[in-house]
Design a protein around this motif. Structure first.
Motif, mmCIF file in Angstrom:
data_model
loop_
_atom_site.group_PDB
_atom_site.id
_atom_site.type_symbol
_atom_site.label_atom_id
_atom_site.label_comp_id
_atom_site.label_asym_id
_atom_site.label_seq_id
_atom_site.Cartn_x
_atom_site.Cartn_y
_atom_site.Cartn_z
ATOM 1 N N GLU A 36 0.815 -1.210 0.000
ATOM 2 C CA GLU A 36 0.000 0.000 0.000
ATOM 3 C C GLU A 36 0.852 1.265 0.000
ATOM 4 O O GLU A 36 0.333 2.366 -0.004
ATOM 5 N N ILE A 38 2.783 4.253 -1.302
ATOM 6 C CA ILE A 38 2.766 5.057 -2.527
ATOM 7 C C ILE A 38 4.110 5.745 -2.719
ATOM 8 O O ILE A 38 4.689 5.738 -3.796
ATOM 9 N N MET A 52 0.666 6.353 2.210
ATOM 10 C CA MET A 52 0.088 5.019 2.088
ATOM 11 C C MET A 52 -1.343 5.102 1.588
ATOM 12 O O MET A 52 -2.087 6.010 1.928
ATOM 13 N N HIS A 53 -1.747 4.074 0.821
ATOM 14 C CA HIS A 53 -3.136 3.988 0.391
ATOM 15 C C HIS A 53 -4.066 3.689 1.560
ATOM 16 O O HIS A 53 -5.205 4.122 1.575
ATOM 17 N N SER A 54 -3.595 2.918 2.510
ATOM 18 C CA SER A 54 -4.479 2.504 3.592
ATOM 19 C C SER A 54 -3.667 2.202 4.840
ATOM 20 O O SER A 54 -2.447 2.033 4.776
ATOM 21 N N TYR A 90 -4.019 11.699 8.381
ATOM 22 C CA TYR A 90 -4.825 11.319 7.232
ATOM 23 C C TYR A 90 -5.182 12.588 6.467
ATOM 24 O O TYR A 90 -5.549 13.588 7.079
ATOM 25 N N TYR A 101 -4.113 14.430 -5.149
ATOM 26 C CA TYR A 101 -3.886 12.983 -5.131
ATOM 27 C C TYR A 101 -3.673 12.441 -3.731
ATOM 28 O O TYR A 101 -3.782 11.239 -3.503
ATOM 29 N N LYS A 102 -3.390 13.337 -2.787
ATOM 30 C CA LYS A 102 -3.160 12.874 -1.410
ATOM 31 C C LYS A 102 -4.454 12.637 -0.646
ATOM 32 O O LYS A 102 -4.433 12.004 0.411
ATOM 33 N N LYS A 105 -5.560 9.581 1.636
ATOM 34 C CA LYS A 105 -4.347 8.798 1.873
ATOM 35 C C LYS A 105 -3.815 9.060 3.297
ATOM 36 O O LYS A 105 -4.208 10.008 3.957
#
Ligand SMILES: [Zn+2]
Length: 123
Positions: A36, A38, A52-54, A90, A101-102, A105
């Motif tokens: 995850e 990025i 991180m995506h998650s 977050y 794009y953040k 994330k």
């Protein structure tokens, strides 16, 4: 007398077993899956950070607007559910188009994480 707050550790999920992951440096709760990740070239509050995506085993603090290096962002600090340590934040919202794009994330402070031994990161 039973310890007051130890029951909170039972909320820690044990997921991603067998997969390279990041763990809380304080209590070893699993926090995020390596897949995850990025970017590892972000800036946290105290040093380098990972985008991180998650993330798992985290709870979110209250939303606030925070001026970061790349402009004002609406963020919420995230805390480990195992030990309560702050791990990063977050991104709810970015004011600048180039930073959108953040949104959604997670930024995890590198200093707060350990990785398991199955893989290595370049530093
Ligand atoms: Zn922890």
């Amino acid at each position: 007398m039973p310890p007051a707050d130890k029951s909170s550790t039972s909320k820690v999920l044990h997921v991603f077993e067998g997969h390279p992951s990041f763990y809380c440096s304080n209590c070893s709760a699993v926090i995020a899956l390596k897949d995850e990740l990025i970017s590892k070239s972000f800036s946290g509050r105290d040093g380098r950070g990972y985008l991180m995506h998650s993330a798992v085993n985290v709870r979110m603090g209250s939303k606030e607007e925070r001026p970061l290096l790349t402009g004002v962002h609406t963020v919420a600090d995230i805390f480990c559910v195992g030990c309560g340590d702050r791990l990063g934040w977050y991104y709810h919202k970015a004011s600048d188009q180039s930073q959108k794009y953040k949104e959604g994330k997670y930024l995890l402070e590198r200093e707060r994480l350990v990785k398991d031994n199955a893989w290595k990161l370049d530093t």
